[in-house]
Design a protein around this motif. Structure first.
Motif, short mmCIF file in Angstrom:
data_model
loop_
_atom_site.label_atom_id
_atom_site.label_comp_id
_atom_site.label_asym_id
_atom_site.label_seq_id
_atom_site.Cartn_x
_atom_site.Cartn_y
_atom_site.Cartn_z
N PHE A 145 -5.15 19.45 13.44
CA PHE A 145 -6.43 18.74 13.50
C PHE A 145 -7.03 18.85 14.90
CE2 PHE A 145 -8.97 14.91 14.40
CZ PHE A 145 -9.97 15.12 13.46
N VAL A 160 2.08 -3.62 9.47
CA VAL A 160 1.06 -3.71 8.41
C VAL A 160 -0.17 -2.89 8.80
CG1 VAL A 160 -0.59 -5.30 7.32
CG2 VAL A 160 1.82 -5.91 7.44
N GLU A 161 -0.62 -3.04 10.05
CA GLU A 161 -1.78 -2.26 10.48
C GLU A 161 -1.48 -0.77 10.46
OE1 GLU A 161 -3.64 -3.58 14.08
OE2 GLU A 161 -3.65 -5.68 13.45
N SER A 200 0.59 0.77 8.49
CA SER A 200 0.61 1.22 7.10
C SER A 200 -0.80 1.54 6.62
CB SER A 200 1.25 0.14 6.23
OG SER A 200 1.15 0.47 4.87
N SER A 201 -1.76 0.67 6.97
CA SER A 201 -3.16 0.94 6.60
C SER A 201 -3.71 2.14 7.35
CB SER A 201 -4.03 -0.28 6.90
OG SER A 201 -3.79 -1.30 5.97
N GLY A 245 -2.81 5.44 5.93
CA GLY A 245 -3.19 5.74 4.56
C GLY A 245 -3.96 7.04 4.45
N LYS A 246 -4.70 7.38 5.52
CA LYS A 246 -5.57 8.56 5.44
C LYS A 246 -4.81 9.87 5.59
CE LYS A 246 -7.24 7.93 10.23
NZ LYS A 246 -6.89 6.51 10.39
N ASP A 257 -3.04 12.33 4.13
CA ASP A 257 -2.63 12.78 2.80
C ASP A 257 -2.40 14.28 2.73
OD1 ASP A 257 -5.22 13.72 3.01
OD2 ASP A 257 -6.07 12.25 1.64
N ARG A 272 -7.05 17.46 4.02
CA ARG A 272 -8.05 18.15 4.84
C ARG A 272 -7.47 18.70 6.14
NH1 ARG A 272 -12.29 13.46 4.93
NH2 ARG A 272 -10.33 12.31 4.93
N TYR A 273 -6.33 18.17 6.56
CA TYR A 273 -5.64 18.64 7.76
C TYR A 273 -4.22 18.15 7.64
CZ TYR A 273 -6.73 13.85 8.84
OH TYR A 273 -6.85 12.48 8.74
N TRP A 283 -1.97 15.36 -7.97
CA TRP A 283 -2.38 14.93 -6.63
C TRP A 283 -1.47 13.85 -6.07
CZ3 TRP A 283 -3.53 9.85 -5.97
CH2 TRP A 283 -3.88 9.12 -7.12
N TYR A 288 0.49 14.01 -2.56
CA TYR A 288 0.41 13.00 -1.49
C TYR A 288 1.81 12.60 -1.04
CZ TYR A 288 -4.51 11.46 -2.14
OH TYR A 288 -5.86 11.36 -2.19
N ARG A 297 3.46 13.40 2.55
CA ARG A 297 3.75 12.31 3.49
C ARG A 297 5.23 12.25 3.82
NH1 ARG A 297 -0.23 8.27 4.06
NH2 ARG A 297 1.26 6.55 4.03
N GLN A 320 2.66 -5.87 3.03
CA GLN A 320 1.39 -5.79 2.30
C GLN A 320 1.59 -6.10 0.82
OE1 GLN A 320 -0.04 -1.80 3.13
NE2 GLN A 320 -1.50 -2.57 4.62
N PHE A 321 2.55 -5.43 0.22
CA PHE A 321 2.67 -5.49 -1.24
C PHE A 321 3.60 -6.59 -1.74
CE2 PHE A 321 0.95 -1.29 -0.63
CZ PHE A 321 0.18 -1.06 -1.74
#
Lengths: 482, 411
Positions: free
Chosen positions: B50, B247-248, B250-251, B254-255, B257, B260-261, B271, B275, B279, B298-299
């Protein structure tokens, strides 16, 4: 099996997504135009590239607040965005920014008239802001199915209206949606069209034995793209759940899709229930009382109040007042025309009978045309003065949609003036009577229907311009004296 | 390119201007700070390949101020800890005068301490996070490593301040940093929480007491009044930090995947499997366990996350109360036996950064002063921590100490 649905009471709540018509997306400066060529309106923020930080749009907050006020909500002193965590290709950052713990507004309501004609106040639990997700386009490349992602919609500003489970019938749900849509459109914060996807409604439905108070497991129904579909889907779902209960099958919490062709709902998935954690990057929205008051001042008179005022001030009948207040632009047009001396009843009749159908046929709104309240009132005056008859006036009205010329000019140029001159009308009548001796005889033998036949012929002979009142007088006189 | 030290090194140093407050100052960054077109992989295979599409605000402002960007050095995956960081080595080798190191647990201060440099974490919200490939948005900010507090202050002054691209910064403009003067009379009272003593062996306590004692005495002539203060529940900082940060993280992750890079797994039937496989191949063990932990809260256990947030607010207000009486706090930077540069697990990392992370949890400015508190061969480093947005006072106090150490500011 055809269950007796009267044994059960339906408990219905709605979750309605409305796309705000703000100029930009919710967290970046990209144009809020999802319909443009795919992936044209994107930037590092709405593509969620590493290093991007969301920037909350002030305009979106303003329009959202307007919408909340139109739904009679209390605006929260502090609201904040959360991350609704889930993974799907339409959401490439893994969470949707939405307000879960601290929504923008709470405790609203919409008043409707129920099926029995009584007023019903339907509660709104809360309204929150959120960003839309990307649009997935499913295609095939040769024989391989592929899915494309269009980010134009990603980050578009939405409000979600979550009602209380206050509705008891498909009719009430539809009335709620109609009234909500009208009120939101009035504020100018949204186009609010289910057909165009700027309003999307999901319904939560459960049944309970009539006369009991418990709330049972609900089923969510999605994919309705008109208010009628919402009613149909709810009606179907009530029937389906009643059948389940009659068969003693348990109703499970899940989501179903409405199939508009087969007119049934089919199971889709378990109802989503992911975590929502506060977003650390988007600052909380703290309402400034002065700012909020300014927004409140922008709120126009709402349709229900307008309708009541139209009845009181202009003597409209309830159904006329309702029709005149449904769209803000039309209501303002009506009122401006009435102020130009047009008789309220006549203006309302002409708007309902001719202006609205003409716009509908053309797929236009008032602002797309040249029609002004002044010209419209002038046309109605021409009718009152018997300078043009109703049929010709309809023709003139159509031309007024496309011409900035005043109606007097269109009438003069097109030769639409009404013929009231007795000599000319008498000549027309005499010619027709001479050509149809058998029908004249029939009239004189008591067949009064023939009068209408002669009126039609005479009107046609005058190219539609005859003054109908004068024409009928002359015709009757001639027939009776023959 | 010296690939032992650098993730990216431009063919010639990047300099946009020859004038400004930082004219000619060589600055090193890490690959989690966006420099347009530079490889910006944040030390993770999840971002492999990236290249930044824009300059971070700090980078753009440093360039405008005349700084010269000489490269980006290796970093621990996504900036969690300093295992694998080469910033201090590159600075010591003369590749740069100032290093920008994202500080989410104390990374800038710790790197500086290990290399004998000054390290600074500014107040949260003073420096824009725009262009920072973040992991823990509410705790992290760009930190500074430099030979002395005055040069840190100059760099901070050049890059700090409100940014229309980062709305999470305070709307009110914080007071300007201004030039840091050695002679200025600033805060005089420094407090050390007595609870720290429970964490340190006797030799380390001796070293810290000695350092503070010297500050109070004529040797430094700095005239500090050293007091012992009370900060009960010090161990809770680490627990609250870990729950919220995971927690932060983990969020934030999330991107990643692999679409795109970054590293993309070749196998996978759909898909979702793609993912998951991408990951699992992309992240290293420490980040993976951190993300698992965050996803757990979170969950599965959101209540504990909420409790951690409540705890965080309590700890912040406890510190605020403390600062009412004592404008500066002093703490060692490191524990004598911890090895932050070799920490491989979340537990080892959090243990090693136990004394630095309170400033991150509370968003406070914190300066690492090297070479004043030695426990045998180990430089424990001394942190000066001030109230939020008191960055200028902290750096001024640090500069007074630096000047005394150097002998009236000859260097």
């Amino acid at each position: 099996m055809n269950p007796d649905t009267n044994k059960y009471e339906a408990i219905i709540g709605l979750e309605i997504h409305v796309q705000l018509n703000a100029a930009t997306k919710l967290f970046c400066d990209c144009p809020n135009q999802p319909g443009d060529a795919p992936n044209r309106n994107t930037c590092p923020v709405c593509l969620w590239l590493p290093g991007a930080i969301p920037r909350l749009s002030g305009e979106a907050v303003e329009k959202a607040v307007l919408g909340c006020l139109a739904a009679n909500c209390t605006i929260a002193e502090e609201s904040a965005f959360d991350q609704k965590v889930y993974y799907y290709p339409d959401l490439p950052k893994g969470f949707q920014l939405s307000q879960h713990h601290k929504p923008l507004a709470v405790n609203g309501w919409i008043d409707i008239i129920g099926e029995n004609g009584e007023a019903r106040r339907l509660g709104i639990h809360h309204i929150h802001m959120e960003e839309d997700v990307a649009r997935l386009v499913h295609e095939t490349e040769g024989r391989t199915p592929i899915s494309l992602v269009d980010f134009n919609r990603a980050g578009a500003p939405l409000i979600e209206i979550v009602t209380e489970p206050d509705m008891r019938s498909p009719y009430e749900a539809m009335e709620f949606l109609k009234s909500l849509r009208t009120r939101l459109r009035y504020t100018g914060c949204t186009e609010c069209s289910m057909e165009q996807g700027t309003m999307r409604a999901d319904a939560n439905i459960s049944l309970r034995p009539a006369g009991t108070e418990a709330l049972n497991t609900k089923v969510e129904v999605k994919n309705m793209n008109s208010i009628h579909h919402v009613g149909d889907a709810i009606a179907y779902e009530i029937l389906r759940q009643a059948e389940c209960l009659e068969r003693k099958e348990p109703v499970t919490l899940h989501t179903r899709l409405w199939d508009p062709d087969k007119r049934i709902t089919t199971p889709m998935r378990e109802k989503f229930a992911g975590p929502c954690v506060p977003d650390p990057s988007v600052p909380a929205i703290r309402m400034d009382a002065e700012w909020l008051e300014k927004i409140r001042q922008q709120l126009p008179e709402m349709p229900a109040q307008k309708a009541e005022r139209f009845m009181a001030d202009y003597g409209l009948a309830p159904n006329e007042a309702h029709a005149m207040s449904q769209e803000r632009d039309m209501a303002e047009f009506f009122e401006a025309a009435v102020k130009q001396v047009a008789t309220p009843h006549k203006a309302a009749t002409w708007i309902t009978g001719h202006v609205t159908p003409a716009l509908k046929e053309r797929g236009q709104s008032l602002s797309d045309t040249c029609l002004t309240p002044e010209h419209f009132a002038a046309l109605l005056s021409l009718i009152d003065q018997e300078r043009v008859n109703a049929g010709a006036a309809r023709e003139v009205l159509l031309q007024m949609l496309e011409s900035e010329a005043p109606p007097e000019e269109i009438v003069a140029k097109g030769g639409y003036q009404q013929i009231s001159d007795s000599d000319r009308l008498e000549a027309i009548v005499d010619g027709i009577l001479a050509d149809h001796p058998d029908d004249v005889a029939a009239y004189q033998n008591g067949n009064s229907k023939v009068l209408g036949f002669f009126m039609g012929l005479a009107m046609k002979a005058s190219q539609g311009k005859a003054n109908p009142r004068r024409l009928k007088e002359i015709l009757s006189k001639r027939l009776d004296s023959n | 390119m010296d690939s032992d030290l650098f993730t990216y090194q431009p063919a010639s140093p990047l300099q946009a201007s020859r004038q400004g407050a930082l004219a000619g100052t060589q600055i090193l960054v890490q690959p989690d700070l966006s420099v347009k077109d530079w490889l910006t992989d944040a030390g993770s295979r999840a971002l492999a390949g990236f290249h930044a599409v824009m300059d971070a605000t700090t980078v753009a402002r440093a360039k405008t101020a005349g700084a010269c960007l000489t490269g980006s050095t290796h970093m621990a995956e996504l900036g969690l800890g300093i295992n694998g960081n080469t910033m201090a080595g590159a600075l010591s080798a003369g590749y740069g005068r100032v290093g920008l190191v994202t500080d989410l647990l104390g990374e800038a201060r710790m790197s500086a301490c290990l290399a004998g440099w000054y390290g600074f974490k500014p107040s949260y919200g003073l420096v824009s996070r725009f262009g920072l490939v973040g992991l823990v948005p509410s705790m992290e900010c760009t930190g500074f490593i430099a030979p002395n507090p005055a040069e840190i202050a100059a760099a901070l002054e050049a890059v700090a301040g409100p940014d229309e691209n980062d709305f999470s910064m305070p709307a009110a403009s914080p007071q300007p940093i201004g030039p840091v003067a050695a002679s200025e009379n600033g805060a005089n009272r420094i407090g050390m929480p007595r609870q720290i003593r429970e964490y340190l062996p006797a030799s380390a306590i001796e070293a810290v007491d000695a350092a503070l004692g010297r500050m109070a005495q004529a040797e430094f002539d700095a005239g500090f009044d050293i007091q012992e203060t009370d900060l009960p529940g010090f161990d809770l900082f680490s627990a609250a930090h870990q729950v919220i940060a995971s927690v932060e993280a983990s969020s934030s992750c999330g991107k990643y995947d692999g679409v795109r890079y970054g590293c993309r797994a070749e196998d996978g039937r759909d898909w979702n499997e793609m993912y998951i496989n991408s990951r699992s191949q992309a992240f290293g063990t420490q980040i993976k366990s951190f993300l698992f932990q965050g996803a757990y809260f979170q969950f599965e256990n959101y209540t504990d996350f909420e409790n951690a947030c409540i705890l965080r607010r309590k700890l912040v207000s406890r510190l605020d109360d403390l600062f009412e009486a004592t404008p500066l706090l002093a703490l060692p930077v490191r524990l004598p036996h911890a090895e932050p540069e070799r920490a491989e697990t979340i537990e080892e990392t959090y243990t090693a950064f136990g004394l630095t992370l309170p400033a991150n949890l509370a968003g406070l400015p914190a300066l690492c002063i090297p070479a004043v508190a030695r426990d045998g061969e180990t430089d424990l480093g001394l942190q000066l921590i001030g109230p939020r947005l008191s960055d200028a006072q902290v750096l001024t106090a640090g500069q007074r100490i630096y000047t005394r150490i150097q002998g009236d500011g000859n260097k």
